[in-house]
Every structure is written in structure tokens, then in C-alpha cells.
Write an enzyme that holds these catalytic residues in place. Structure first.
Site, PDB file in Angstrom:
ATOM      1  N   GLU A   1       9.417   4.301   0.008  1.00 34.12           N
ATOM      2  CA  GLU A   1       9.417   5.758   0.228  1.00 34.12           C
ATOM      3  C   GLU A   1       8.814   6.430  -1.002  1.00 34.12           C
ATOM      4  O   GLU A   1       8.710   5.806  -2.061  1.00 34.12           O
ATOM      5  CB  GLU A   1      10.860   6.254   0.434  1.00 34.12           C
TER       6      GLU A   1
ATOM      7  N   SER B   1       9.939   0.483  -6.436  1.00 38.66           N
ATOM      8  CA  SER B   1      10.667  -0.682  -6.944  1.00 38.66           C
ATOM      9  C   SER B   1      12.166  -0.484  -6.767  1.00 38.66           C
ATOM     10  O   SER B   1      12.915  -1.448  -6.594  1.00 38.66           O
ATOM     11  CB  SER B   1      10.367  -0.885  -8.434  1.00 38.66           C
TER      12      SER B   1
ATOM     13  N   ILE C   1       2.619   2.198   3.959  1.00 35.08           N
ATOM     14  CA  ILE C   1       2.995   1.176   4.938  1.00 35.08           C
ATOM     15  C   ILE C   1       1.749   0.525   5.532  1.00 35.08           C
ATOM     16  O   ILE C   1       1.005   1.151   6.299  1.00 35.08           O
ATOM     17  CB  ILE C   1       3.905   1.777   6.047  1.00 35.08           C
TER      18      ILE C   1
ATOM     19  N   GLY D   1     -24.617  -8.613 -14.937  1.00 26.96           N
ATOM     20  CA  GLY D   1     -24.864  -7.301 -14.318  1.00 26.96           C
ATOM     21  C   GLY D   1     -24.711  -7.338 -12.796  1.00 26.96           C
ATOM     22  O   GLY D   1     -24.265  -6.368 -12.180  1.00 26.96           O
TER      23      GLY D   1
ATOM     24  N   GLU E   1       4.678  -5.872  -2.637  1.00 27.04           N
ATOM     25  CA  GLU E   1       5.755  -6.864  -2.463  1.00 27.04           C
ATOM     26  C   GLU E   1       6.509  -7.128  -3.764  1.00 27.04           C
ATOM     27  O   GLU E   1       6.915  -8.248  -4.036  1.00 27.04           O
ATOM     28  CB  GLU E   1       5.208  -8.186  -1.887  1.00 27.04           C
TER      29      GLU E   1
ATOM     30  N   THR F   1       6.316  -5.512  -7.858  1.00 25.41           N
ATOM     31  CA  THR F   1       5.299  -5.595  -8.917  1.00 25.41           C
ATOM     32  C   THR F   1       5.540  -6.817  -9.813  1.00 25.41           C
ATOM     33  O   THR F   1       6.588  -7.455  -9.741  1.00 25.41           O
ATOM     34  CB  THR F   1       5.347  -4.336  -9.801  1.00 25.41           C
TER      35      THR F   1
HETATM   36  C1  LIG Z   1      -1.953  -1.069  -0.503  1.00 26.76           C
HETATM   37  C2  LIG Z   1      -0.446  -1.070  -0.465  1.00 26.76           C
HETATM   38  C3  LIG Z   1       0.201  -1.637   0.617  1.00 26.76           C
HETATM   39  C4  LIG Z   1       1.606  -1.591   0.695  1.00 26.76           C
HETATM   40  N1  LIG Z   1       2.246  -2.075   1.815  1.00 26.76           N
HETATM   41  C5  LIG Z   1       3.578  -1.861   1.963  1.00 26.76           C
HETATM   42  C6  LIG Z   1       4.235  -2.161   3.205  1.00 26.76           C
HETATM   43  O1  LIG Z   1       3.629  -2.662   4.149  1.00 26.76           O
HETATM   44  N2  LIG Z   1       5.565  -1.859   3.321  1.00 26.76           N
HETATM   45  C7  LIG Z   1       6.277  -1.294   2.294  1.00 26.76           C
HETATM   46  O2  LIG Z   1       7.470  -1.046   2.469  1.00 26.76           O
HETATM   47  N3  LIG Z   1       5.679  -1.027   1.089  1.00 26.76           N
HETATM   48  C8  LIG Z   1       4.356  -1.290   0.917  1.00 26.76           C
HETATM   49  N4  LIG Z   1       3.731  -0.966  -0.279  1.00 26.76           N
HETATM   50  C9  LIG Z   1       4.524  -0.404  -1.360  1.00 26.76           C
HETATM   51  C10 LIG Z   1       4.617  -1.332  -2.559  1.00 26.76           C
HETATM   52  O3  LIG Z   1       5.479  -2.402  -2.277  1.00 26.76           O
HETATM   53  C11 LIG Z   1       5.079  -0.465  -3.744  1.00 26.76           C
HETATM   54  O4  LIG Z   1       3.948   0.294  -4.132  1.00 26.76           O
HETATM   55  C12 LIG Z   1       5.588  -1.280  -4.909  1.00 26.76           C
HETATM   56  O5  LIG Z   1       6.817  -1.865  -4.586  1.00 26.76           O
HETATM   57  C13 LIG Z   1       5.767  -0.433  -6.173  1.00 26.76           C
HETATM   58  O6  LIG Z   1       6.423   0.762  -5.906  1.00 26.76           O
HETATM   59  P1  LIG Z   1       5.794   2.147  -6.480  1.00 26.76           P
HETATM   60  O7  LIG Z   1       4.372   2.176  -6.058  1.00 26.76           O
HETATM   61  O8  LIG Z   1       6.660   3.253  -6.057  1.00 26.76           O
HETATM   62  O9  LIG Z   1       5.827   1.972  -8.039  1.00 26.76           O
HETATM   63  P2  LIG Z   1       7.088   2.220  -9.006  1.00 26.76           P
HETATM   64  O10 LIG Z   1       8.276   1.522  -8.489  1.00 26.76           O
HETATM   65  O11 LIG Z   1       7.194   3.681  -9.278  1.00 26.76           O
HETATM   66  O12 LIG Z   1       6.582   1.497 -10.313  1.00 26.76           O
HETATM   67  C14 LIG Z   1       5.613   2.051 -11.218  1.00 26.76           C
HETATM   68  C15 LIG Z   1       5.494   1.122 -12.415  1.00 26.76           C
HETATM   69  O13 LIG Z   1       6.757   1.013 -13.088  1.00 26.76           O
HETATM   70  C16 LIG Z   1       7.159  -0.353 -13.174  1.00 26.76           C
HETATM   71  N5  LIG Z   1       8.601  -0.453 -13.078  1.00 26.76           N
HETATM   72  C17 LIG Z   1       9.428   0.094 -12.142  1.00 26.76           C
HETATM   73  N6  LIG Z   1      10.705  -0.251 -12.390  1.00 26.76           N
HETATM   74  C18 LIG Z   1      10.698  -1.030 -13.499  1.00 26.76           C
HETATM   75  C19 LIG Z   1      11.705  -1.697 -14.261  1.00 26.76           C
HETATM   76  N7  LIG Z   1      12.984  -1.652 -13.922  1.00 26.76           N
HETATM   77  N8  LIG Z   1      11.332  -2.413 -15.352  1.00 26.76           N
HETATM   78  C20 LIG Z   1      10.031  -2.497 -15.694  1.00 26.76           C
HETATM   79  N9  LIG Z   1       9.043  -1.887 -15.024  1.00 26.76           N
HETATM   80  C21 LIG Z   1       9.369  -1.161 -13.938  1.00 26.76           C
HETATM   81  C22 LIG Z   1       6.438  -1.058 -12.036  1.00 26.76           C
HETATM   82  O14 LIG Z   1       6.290  -2.438 -12.296  1.00 26.76           O
HETATM   83  C23 LIG Z   1       5.109  -0.318 -12.020  1.00 26.76           C
HETATM   84  O15 LIG Z   1       4.280  -0.866 -12.993  1.00 26.76           O
HETATM   85  C24 LIG Z   1       2.347  -1.031  -0.374  1.00 26.76           C
HETATM   86  C25 LIG Z   1       1.679  -0.494  -1.476  1.00 26.76           C
HETATM   87  C26 LIG Z   1       0.293  -0.495  -1.521  1.00 26.76           C
HETATM   88  C27 LIG Z   1      -0.390   0.145  -2.711  1.00 26.76           C
END
Ligand SMILES: Cc1cc2nc3c(=O)[nH]c(=O)nc-3n(C[C@H](O)[C@H](O)[C@H](O)COP(=O)(O)OP(=O)(O)OC[C@H]3O[C@@H](n4cnc5c(N)ncnc54)[C@H](O)[C@@H]3O)c2cc1C
Length: 589
Positions: free
Chosen positions: A171, A176, A201, A407, A430, A432
Site C-alpha cells: 500500500e 516493507s 500491483i 559505448g 518481493e 528489498t
Molecule cells: C515494479 C514493481 C512491482 C511490484 N509488484 C508488487 C506486487 O505484485 N504485489 C505487491 O504487493 N507489491 C508489489 N510491489 C511492491 C514492492 O514489493 C515494494 O515496492 C517493496 O516491498 C518496497 O516497498 P516500498 O517501495 O514502499 O519501499 P519502502 O518500504 O518505503 O523502502 C524504502 C527503502 O527503505 C529501506 N528500508 C525500509 N525498511 C527498512 C529497515 N527496517 N531497515 C533498513 N532499510 C529499510 C528499503 O530497503 C528501501 O531501500 C512491486 C513494486 C514494484 C516497483
């Protein structure tokens, strides 16, 4: 015309000589199955799939990337070449390869489908993710947690590629931090209704979606969640045995608000979904949503590692070919030692990633068929490492390939720039790389705090401790154990011996150094497991000895680099974190 199975000697050797088929075949085909006949049929399937991927799917990959997602009058759909790819997969029976036979699939074990996923990702990363997320993932979840009616309603149509689904967990405010999700499920007059918003999604424009939502009012974090299936369209006059289609009489049950514009896996629609009084049916028990989604995520983390392996194989094959043909300073560039070394490093990563993937896939098959707890722990230990290595090290492989192309690497006529863009999604979705590292290190700490003596008896985990390899492998493992001892000693100094003997749980403050260095520890763990896995293979396949030795040497170098970084302390990070925390706690004037 390439055949992505037969043109890849390492893949063929892995299939023919590395996998313990005598253990895998009985799991899916029963104890009386003829192992040789079954394996020969599966080999034929891979050869047919390899031919289709190498000749048809690979040819369309650039167009899939260029066209991206089709947006027409607020509607999101797949491009024509991506549709053709999926149609071809369905016609060859490859969509339902892993589905159970009673629901129209082939019931193949994960160990076999892992080869298919790798080859498909090599051909086109967007097609691979569409196939994995729109069909395989929701089917696996429905098969595991659904009732008979749900299985009949969705699985055969998914296996034929006639309908597609998605899995929605993320959401806007819960990435994460899944426990922070705010989509709710409410029971009214015997029906469940969803309200909320899901972000990013994959394949979210399909016929239905599996949604993680808060179903127990007042629950917090990972408690009180449940999975639901929501159809995109509702039509009370349509055939109730399958999800309705968009017709004049149908109404939209949730809204596909938009598909993101992005530079990676461009063919795959990454959708925002809006649920407002969306009718949904529970998938499994209310309150067990976290358990269900965790099982899905663990499986798909290995899937992402395999996707990485496929992209790495594509980049390696292209770089090997180019480096043999491109002449500079009177010789092919592969004869310049720096380029030769890059190619050898890439080869080592690809072989190591494949070894780890095949090992994890076989463990996954065993666990799915009720293996003991020790096997389940081995899978749990490898899963975040497959995801981490199959993402971070594969980014390095693509970066080297780009460099080898000079290049031409940045020119869109060549496919390397697409691999470089596609690979950058892997460390993000899935879970980070940082989240994988936290998972790996929290589990490792649990093992160490429960059995501190493991750090004296080889360690740090039973799987690594039992590996009887000397030389570089033993040196790398010893270096990691030394780093862990240093971190544990620091914890004991701050928190007392009761902590180290497992008599009380450490506080978040006490484990800060572990969390700071989690990715360094994970990197070393991943390289150690890659070296272990390749060295084990070399015992069966002597030709693997050279690459196994290279992987062990690299593990030693990585372990030493990370040990130095860990020993040098926090570099002022904790002071900065504390300062920011104080700033947040102080109300602004
Ligand atoms: C192309 C694409 C396809 C996707 N497909 C799906 C899907 O089909 N279904 C679905 O449900 N989701 C999907 N996602 C979501 C994806 O799983 C999330 O983007 C991912 O889990 C990270 O969440 P966020 O983008 O909110 O980043 P955040 O959670 O905000 O993280 C931002 C940064 O902070 C770091 N961070 C966060 N918490 C911590 C911590 N405790 N310690 C250290 N570092 C931390 C992270 O590693 C990252 O570098 C998709 C995303 C993309 C971009």
C-alpha cells in the site's frame, strides 16, 4: 534460432548431473514412477520450452519493452507481443506447468519449473513476471488455502491462460512495513467488503486479485489479517463458475486507477488499485493472512532469484559473444586481462546462482511434500540469500556486461541496456535487499543466541558448519565467524552474559550493530553458500572444480572486506540516527 535449454551447457549439465532426480521424481509422480522415463519426459519439456523462448519470446522482447503497457481511455492492458507470448505459453501447456493435474496443470515439481522460469527470464523479463504473478502465484495461493469451489472456479481457467490474477499486499504507506497496511475487510450481512488502496500491483489489471487486508477490527501489525479473492467484474447474470468479464451488464468491483510509468520490466503493468465496498471472498482463515502471504513471499523470493539468474545468463551470453568478436588494439577484447577477469567473474556468479537456485528448489519440493523441520530450516536459511544474491550480484553482472559493450552498451539497438534496466527491479520487489538481510541476520542471531557454542565449533549455522571444505572456503567461514564473535562480544559487554546465553531477548538497541552490518553479513553468507553449493557439485561433476574454487576464493575476499568494515565500528552512523530520532521527538516550533 537459439534453443535456450540446449544452447546452454551449464544448464544441461545441471539438469543431467546435478539434480537428485531419484529424490524429486517420487515426490510428484509417486513411489512407483520410473525415474529415467520421467526425467526424459521433463527434459523434452525443457527442450520444447527452450526452443519457444529462444526463437519466439526472445525475438519479441525488445518490442515488449518499447511498447510498455497500453493505456487506452483509462484502461490498462498488455501489449500485443506480450499477449502473443502468453498465448504461446498457454498453447504449449507452460502456463499450468506447476499446477496440480486435477486442475488442468502438469503437476511438475518446482525443481523442473525453475529451469523453465530461468529460460523465460533470459528471453524476456517482463513476460516472465507476467507469467509468474498473473498465473502461477495466485494459483499456488488458491490451491493452498482455497476451498473446492474456489479451486474449480479459478485454477483450470488460469492453467489455460484464459483468466489472469494478481497478488496485492503493498500500500502507499505499507511497503516493507506490511503490518502498517490500512485496507480493511468488513463482514456485512454474510458478505465481505474491502475498502482501501493497493500500490505497485504487478498484473493488477487482470480478472481478479488476491488481497491482504485487516479483517479483525482493532488488531495491530501482522495480527488480524486475512487474504481475500476479489473479482474485477461482477455480473449476476453471468456463469457463476468463473469470474465475470467486462460486458454491458457487468459492474467494476474495484478500480484500476493507473499503471505506473517505469524504466524497468516495462511490459509488466504495475497498477494502483482502489477498493470501495469491493465484494470479496476469504481465502483461508480470517486472522491467518500473514501466514499465507509469508508462504507466497518465500516462494516468490526464490522466483526473483531465478529471474535474476535468467537475466544474468542473457547478459553473460551477450557479453561473451561480443568480447570474442570486438577487436581493439589488435586482439579480441576478451584477451585483455581486465575484460577476461570480468567475464570469469560473471561466469562464476551465474554458475553460483544456478547452484543455489537448484538447491533451494529441491528443498522447496521436499518441504511442500512434508519434509522434516531440519529441511524446512535449510530452505529458510537459503531463501533470503537466493533473493539477495540473485539480485545484487546479478546487478553487478549486468553492469560488467554493459562495460564490456563499451559505448554500444548504452545504445538501445543492443539488448544490454534493457537487461541493465530490468535487473534494477530485483533488489526492490518481493522484499528489498535490506529486508532480506534483516531476515537472514535475525535468523542467524536466533541460532547463535540459542547455541553460542556454534561459534566455537566451526559455525555459524549447522548447514555451513557441516561443510567439510578447507582452503579458501574454511578461511572465509572462519573470517565470518570471527566477525560474529566480535559482534556478540560487544553485545555481551553492553547487555551482560544472560543475553548471550539466551536467558533474555536482546533489545532493539542492543542488536543495532547487527542491524547496521546486516547486509555485509548477508553478502558474506551468500558467497559462502554459493561456494559450498558449487564445491558440493564439484564432488559429483569434476568439471565444476575450477568455478567452485573461484567462488571460494571470492567468498574469502568478500568475507575479509566485510570483516574489516564490521571491525571498524559504526562510523558515526548511530550518532546520526540518534540525532534524527531526537529531531523527530522534538515538536517543531
Ligand atoms: C515494479 C514493481 C512491482 C511490484 N509488484 C508488487 C506486487 O505484485 N504485489 C505487491 O504487493 N507489491 C508489489 N510491489 C511492491 C514492492 O514489493 C515494494 O515496492 C517493496 O516491498 C518496497 O516497498 P516500498 O517501495 O514502499 O519501499 P519502502 O518500504 O518505503 O523502502 C524504502 C527503502 O527503505 C529501506 N528500508 C525500509 N525498511 C527498512 C529497515 N527496517 N531497515 C533498513 N532499510 C529499510 C528499503 O530497503 C528501501 O531501500 C512491486 C513494486 C514494484 C516497483
Amino acid at each position: 534460432m537459439a534453443n535456450y535449454f540446449l544452447d546452454n551447457p551449464d544448464l544441461v549439465t545441471t539438469f543431467d548431473r546435478d539434480v537428485r532426480w531419484d529424490e524429486i521424481v517420487p515426490l510428484s509422480e509417486g513411489p512407483d514412477a520410473n525415474v529415467a522415463d520421467t526425467v526424459s519426459t521433463w527434459r523434452e519439456v525443457l527442450s520444447v520450452a527452450g526452443e519457444y523462448f529462444g526463437s519466439e519470446v526472445a525475438k519479441r522482447a525488445r518490442e515488449v519493452d518499447e511498447l510498455g503497457v497500453i493505456r487506452d481511455n483509462g484502461r490498462v492492458s498488455l501489449s500485443e507481443p506480450l499477449r502473443q507470448n502468453i498465448k504461446g505459453l498457454a498453447e504449449l501447456g507452460l502456463v499450468g506447468l506447476s499446477f496440480p493435474k486435477e486442475y488442468g496443470g502438469s503437476g511438475l515439481p518446482f525443481t523442473v519449473t525453475a529451469f523453465v522460469i530461468e529460460m523465460l527470464a533470459r528471453a524476456c523479463a517482463s513476460t516472465m513476471i507476467q507469467n509468474g504473478i498473473a498465473y502461477t502465484a495466485p494459483a499456488a495461493m488458491i490451491y493452498r488455502d482455497g476451498d473446492d469451489e474456489q479451486k474449480e472456479r479459478y485454477l483450470p481457467a488460469l492453467a489455460r491462460g484464459e483468466i489472469s490474477g494478481a497478488v496485492a499486499m503493498t500500500e502507499p504507506e505499507a511497503g516493507s512495513d506490511v503490518g502498517n497496511l490500512s485496507t480493511t475487510a468488513t463482514l456485512r450481512d454474510g458478505c465481505w467488503f474491502l475498502d482501501g488502496r493497493k500500490q505497485f500491483i504487478s498484473a493488477g489489471n487482470g480478472d481478479f486479485v488476491v488481497v491482504l487486508a485487516r479483517a479483525i477490527p482493532g488488531s495491530k501489525g501482522l495480527e488480524g489479517l486475512a487474504l481475500f479473492v476479489a473479482d474485477h467484474w461482477i455480473d449476476d447474470t453471468a456463469d457463476p463458475s468463473r469470474p465475470a468479464r467486462e460486458t454491458a451488464g457487468a459492474r467494476e468491483n474495484y478500480k484500476v486507477e493507473r499503471a505506473e510509468h517505469k524504466f524497468t520490466i516495462r511490459g509488466s503493468p504495475t497498477c494502483s488499485l482502489v477498493f470501495e465496498g469491493t465484494r470479496a471472498v476469504p481465502l483461508g482463515k480470517i486472522g491467518e493472512g500473514w501466514r499465507g502471504i509469508t508462504r507466497f513471499m518465500n516462494e516468490s523470493r526464490i522466483g526473483v532469484g531465478i529471474q535474476g539468474l535468467g537475466i544474468a545468463q542473457a547478459a553473460l551470453a551477450a557479453a561473451q559473444d561480443y568480447a570474442a568478436r570486438r577487436v581493439q588494439m589488435d586482439k579480441p577484447i576478451r584477451e585483455h586481462p581486465m575484460i577476461a577477469e570480468m567475464l570469469m567473474e560473471m561466469e562464476t556468479t551465474v554458475a553460483g546462482c544456478r547452484a543455489l537456485v537448484v538447491e533451494a528448489a529441491a528443498l522447496q519440493d521436499a518441504v511442500m511434500h512434508g519434509a522434516d523441520e531440519r529441511t524446512a530450516w535449510r530452505l529458510r536459511e537459503l531463501t533470503p540469500l537466493v533473493k539477495w544474491y540473485g539480485s545484487e550480484e546479478v546487478v553487478r553482472v549486468c553492469r560488467s556486461a554493459l562495460q564490456i559493450f563499451g559505448g554500444y552498451g548504452v545504445v538501445t539497438e543492443y539488448e544490454i541496456e534493457r537487461h541493465m534496466r530490468d535487473v534494477l527491479i530485483l533488489p526492490i520487489y518481493e522484499g528489498t535487499s535490506q529486508i532480506q538481510s534483516l531476515m537472514a541476520v535475525r535468523d542467524l542471531m536466533r541460532v547463535i543466541l540459542r547455541h553460542p557454542a556454534s561459534l566455537l565449533r566451526g559455525g555459524p549455522t549447522p548447514m555451513l558448519g557441516r561443510a567439510r571444505f578447507g582452503g579458501d572456503f574454511a578461511a572465509a567461514r572462519g573470517t565470518l565467524v570471527g566477525s560474529l564473535r566480535g559482534l556478540i562480544a560487544g553485545m555481551a559487554r553492553r547487555g551482560g552474559l544472560a543475553l548471550v546465553r539466551g536467558r533474555r531477548q536482546p533489545t532493539e538497541d542492543e542488536i543495532r550493530p547487527f542491524m547496521l552490518h546486516a547486509e555485509r553479513i548477508t553478502e558474506t553468507l551468500a558467497h559462502l553458500h554459493v561456494a559450498r553449493s558449487l564445491l558440493e557439485q564439484a564432488a559429483r561433476v569434476p568439471e565444476r572444480r575450477a568455478v567452485a574454487d573461484r567462488a571460494a576464493r571470492r567468498a574469502r575476499i568478500v568475507a575479509k572486506r566485510n570483516a574489516e568494515a564490521i571491525a571498524s565500528g559504526d562510523g558515526g552512523v548511530f550518532a546520526r540516527v540518534d540525532e534524527w530520532a531526537r529531531e523527530r521527538a522534538t515538536p517543531s516550533r
